[in-house]
Design a protein around this motif. Structure first.
Motif, PDB file in Angstrom:
ATOM      1  N   ASP A 302      78.525  11.808 -16.556  1.00 28.45           N
ATOM      2  CA  ASP A 302      78.967  13.138 -16.156  1.00 28.45           C
ATOM      3  C   ASP A 302      77.708  13.970 -15.893  1.00 28.45           C
ATOM      4  O   ASP A 302      76.854  14.095 -16.779  1.00 28.45           O
ATOM      5  CB  ASP A 302      79.806  13.712 -17.319  1.00 28.45           C
ATOM      6  CG  ASP A 302      80.404  15.067 -17.006  1.00 28.45           C
ATOM      7  OD1 ASP A 302      79.796  15.825 -16.228  1.00 28.45           O
ATOM      8  OD2 ASP A 302      81.480  15.372 -17.577  1.00 28.45           O
ATOM      9  N   MET A 304      77.199  16.957 -15.964  1.00 29.55           N
ATOM     10  CA  MET A 304      77.040  18.108 -16.846  1.00 29.55           C
ATOM     11  C   MET A 304      76.861  17.692 -18.304  1.00 29.55           C
ATOM     12  O   MET A 304      76.599  18.529 -19.151  1.00 29.55           O
ATOM     13  CB  MET A 304      78.305  18.998 -16.774  1.00 29.55           C
ATOM     14  CG  MET A 304      78.602  19.519 -15.398  1.00 29.55           C
ATOM     15  SD  MET A 304      77.303  20.613 -14.844  1.00 29.55           S
ATOM     16  CE  MET A 304      77.730  22.081 -15.749  1.00 29.55           C
ATOM     17  N   LYS A 328      80.660  14.013 -10.895  1.00 35.50           N
ATOM     18  CA  LYS A 328      80.934  15.456 -11.054  1.00 35.50           C
ATOM     19  C   LYS A 328      79.752  16.290 -10.557  1.00 35.50           C
ATOM     20  O   LYS A 328      79.435  17.342 -11.145  1.00 35.50           O
ATOM     21  CB  LYS A 328      81.271  15.799 -12.518  1.00 35.50           C
ATOM     22  CG  LYS A 328      82.417  14.962 -13.104  1.00 35.50           C
ATOM     23  CD  LYS A 328      82.962  15.547 -14.400  1.00 35.50           C
ATOM     24  CE  LYS A 328      83.965  14.599 -15.055  1.00 35.50           C
ATOM     25  NZ  LYS A 328      84.546  15.082 -16.290  1.00 35.50           N
ATOM     26  N   ASP A 330      79.706  18.010  -8.116  1.00 42.48           N
ATOM     27  CA  ASP A 330      80.235  19.276  -7.587  1.00 42.48           C
ATOM     28  C   ASP A 330      80.075  20.413  -8.590  1.00 42.48           C
ATOM     29  O   ASP A 330      80.076  21.592  -8.233  1.00 42.48           O
ATOM     30  CB  ASP A 330      81.724  19.106  -7.221  1.00 42.48           C
ATOM     31  CG  ASP A 330      82.551  18.559  -8.370  1.00 42.48           C
ATOM     32  OD1 ASP A 330      83.369  19.280  -8.921  1.00 42.48           O
ATOM     33  OD2 ASP A 330      82.337  17.375  -8.742  1.00 42.48           O
ATOM     34  N   LEU A 331      79.914  20.031  -9.885  1.00 45.45           N
ATOM     35  CA  LEU A 331      79.827  21.073 -10.919  1.00 45.45           C
ATOM     36  C   LEU A 331      78.392  21.554 -11.151  1.00 45.45           C
ATOM     37  O   LEU A 331      78.179  22.561 -11.805  1.00 45.45           O
ATOM     38  CB  LEU A 331      80.390  20.548 -12.250  1.00 45.45           C
ATOM     39  CG  LEU A 331      81.882  20.186 -12.252  1.00 45.45           C
ATOM     40  CD1 LEU A 331      82.289  19.657 -13.617  1.00 45.45           C
ATOM     41  CD2 LEU A 331      82.740  21.394 -11.888  1.00 45.45           C
ATOM     42  N   SER A 332      77.405  20.792 -10.683  1.00 43.17           N
ATOM     43  CA  SER A 332      76.021  21.243 -10.923  1.00 43.17           C
ATOM     44  C   SER A 332      75.256  21.276  -9.622  1.00 43.17           C
ATOM     45  O   SER A 332      75.245  20.291  -8.870  1.00 43.17           O
ATOM     46  CB  SER A 332      75.335  20.309 -11.927  1.00 43.17           C
ATOM     47  OG  SER A 332      74.948  19.127 -11.292  1.00 43.17           O
ATOM     48  N   LYS A 333      74.631  22.416  -9.342  1.00 44.48           N
ATOM     49  CA  LYS A 333      73.891  22.570  -8.076  1.00 44.48           C
ATOM     50  C   LYS A 333      72.566  21.802  -8.131  1.00 44.48           C
ATOM     51  O   LYS A 333      72.096  21.266  -7.141  1.00 44.48           O
ATOM     52  CB  LYS A 333      73.608  24.063  -7.815  1.00 44.48           C
ATOM     53  CG  LYS A 333      74.866  24.861  -7.456  1.00 44.48           C
ATOM     54  CD  LYS A 333      75.134  24.795  -5.944  1.00 44.48           C
ATOM     55  CE  LYS A 333      76.498  25.324  -5.566  1.00 44.48           C
ATOM     56  NZ  LYS A 333      77.644  24.476  -5.975  1.00 44.48           N
ATOM     57  N   SER A 352      80.750  12.824  -6.211  1.00 45.23           N
ATOM     58  CA  SER A 352      81.780  13.677  -6.814  1.00 45.23           C
ATOM     59  C   SER A 352      83.079  12.957  -6.502  1.00 45.23           C
ATOM     60  O   SER A 352      83.568  13.001  -5.372  1.00 45.23           O
ATOM     61  CB  SER A 352      81.762  15.076  -6.190  1.00 45.23           C
ATOM     62  OG  SER A 352      82.976  15.716  -6.534  1.00 45.23           O
TER      63      SER A 352
END
Ligand SMILES: Nc1nc2c(ncn2[C@@H]2O[C@H](COP(=O)(O)OP(=O)(O)OP(=O)(O)O)[C@@H](O)[C@H]2O)c(=O)[nH]1
Ligand SMILES: [Mg+2]
Length: 446
Positions: A302, A304, A328, A330-333, A352
């Protein structure tokens, strides 16, 4: 004289069409006895009504194609009948043909006759069976090359070289006073030939990998998105996804075909290392054996939430065929900081699963892993039977090439034995028992 044989060449069950095949002397006349329309024109499809030869009951409205010996599959007169599919009509037609005098064919009888009549050799006949049973387009592709004669050609060339070596050795024994190159040069030719045989044996492991397929196993902690990714890779909602940890118990698998390679993808239960319950232990153990036997491991993390636990599991399961999938994203730039803690040679793909991004590079990375392991693709499919015969031949030739001082008279006997095995078991001549053994594995009507 060859007797008339008949078989239903298509699988049972409901279908638009079924095919019936006949082969043998005068089988065209036999089919003619079931219809008042005239049949028999070579390779011309003709639509006719078939009736039972005894009761005269209408059987079916069919298409018949007749073949003369010169250009039929078996090298004998043949007829193919295309009737309506399903479970009744095709059997009625088949039974009426038996009543008219044809004998139900055992599996592989048509191909056996094709070999006996010199239409194809055993190697080509086996490739037909491989085409029918292929589990991937790569396997079918290679088997088709073999049917076209690619392997038969290489084997014939090896046989020819063995025969040339035998002539050369015989000459030295029969006319010892003639002037020859050193004996060691003849033995060297045997050694060179052995490496040709060895490359065929190597091709057989390629063939067997292609036959078995490649297992790609998703591994990782719970909730990292393994099942979401699995569903994207297999192309449908195969397994349950939820925000609750330990959604997947046990494992789930699906077969996909990428670039013609058969690949089985496994989604697994998330690894639980902290305070596992007795049930978790059972699943953990079960997954362990799956990870161990995997062709490729996709370790999912993950973006994050990566921990020391992940790094530990990556290093304890490290192998050349491992891809670290960072999900994922998409959750962290920004790139997660711990990416730099991964071993330098790690293959990392960022995806993602929920947005289906980064999937193509992941698939490419899996295919690259496969290509790297299997190496150069051969032009033919070498099956287990052929490979073990080739190993036998190489063992016989080892008696010459592994001896520190080979004797010419003994070497002649070894070459003769190698030639005998090649002719008897691989191609040129064939014993009846061998044919029966090979063709008993075939489908009915093949
Ligand atoms: N934002 C985001 N959420 C994701 C992504 N992939 C999965 N999720 C979510 O993460 C949660 C867990 O997903 P699963 O696919 O069930 O995770 P899992 O690794 O199979 O979990 P277990 O079966 O419990 O081991 C679900 O709520 C998913 O919707 C992603 O790429 N981005
Ligand atoms: Mg899951």
């Amino acid at each position: 004289m060859s007797d008339q044989i008949v078989a239903i060449a298509t699988p049972p069950g409901e279908s638009a069409l079924s095919a019936i095949r006949l082969s043998g002397d005068d089988c065209i006349s036999l089919v003619q006895s079931l219809t008042t329309s005239s049949i028999g024109e070579h390779q011309k499809a003709k639509r006719v009504l078939l009736k039972d030869p005894i009761s005269g009951v209408l059987l079916d409205d069919v298409v018949v194609i007749c073949y003369r010996e010169s250009s039929s599959y078996t090298g004998e007169e043949m007829v193919e009948i295309f009737c309506h599919g399903g479970n009744i009509t095709v059997h009625n037609v088949f039974n009426s043909l038996v009543k008219a005098g044809a004998r139900p064919a055992p599996p592989g009888e048509f191909s056996k006759r094709a070999v006996l009549n010199g239409k194809i050799d055993i190697i080509q006949a086996e490739s037909i069976e491989q085409i029918v049973k292929a589990r991937s387009s790569k396997e079918a592709e290679l088997s088709l090359q073999t049917l076209k004669g690619s392997l038969s050609k290489v084997l014939s060339s090896i046989l020819l070289q063995l025969e040339e070596i035998l002539v050369e050795m015989d000459a030295r024994l029969s006319f010892p006073n003639d002037v020859y190159e050193e004996d060691s040069l003849v033995f060297l030719r045997v050694k060179t030939l052995q490496s040709e045989i060895q490359s065929l044996i190597n091709a057989s492991s390629y063939s067997s990998i292609i036959n078995k397929g490649f297992s790609v196993v998703l591994m990782g902690k719970t909730n990292v998105g393994k099942s979401t990714l699995f569903n994207v890779l297999v192309g449908f909602e195969r397994t349950v996804v939820s925000p609750y940890p330990s959604t997947t118990h046990d494992y789930v698998s699906e077969i996909v075909s990428w670039e013609g390679y058969p690949i089985t993808i496994f989604d697994t239960a998330g690894v639980i290392t902290i305070n596992p319950s007795p049930l978790d232990e059972i699943f953990n153990n079960r997954m362990e054996s799956l990870y161990d036997s995997a062709f490729m491991l996709l370790y999912v993390i993950d973006a994050m939430d990566c921990s020391q636990e992940d790094l530990k599991m990556i290093s304890s399961n490290k192998r050349p065929n491992m891809v670290i999938v960072v999900n994922k994203t998409d959750l962290s730039k920004e790139d997660p900081k711990w990416l730099s803690n991964l071993p330098d040679d790690s293959r990392i793909v960022k995806v993602s699963a929920i947005n289906k991004t980064g999937i193509d590079p992941l698939v490419t990375s899996i295919i690259d892993g496969i290509k790297k392991v299997i190496g150069q693709e051969p032009d033919y499919y070498v099956n287990q039977r052929q490979s073990s015969i080739l190993v036998n031949i190489n063992n016989v030739l080892d008696r010459i090439t592994c001896s520190s001082e080979p004797f010419m008279d003994m070497a002649v006997e070894d070459i003769k034995e190698a030639i005998f095995i090649m002719k008897e078991e691989l191609n040129v001549s064939h014993s009846k028992e061998l044919l029966n053994d090979i063709f008993s594995h075939f489908c009915i009507g093949k």
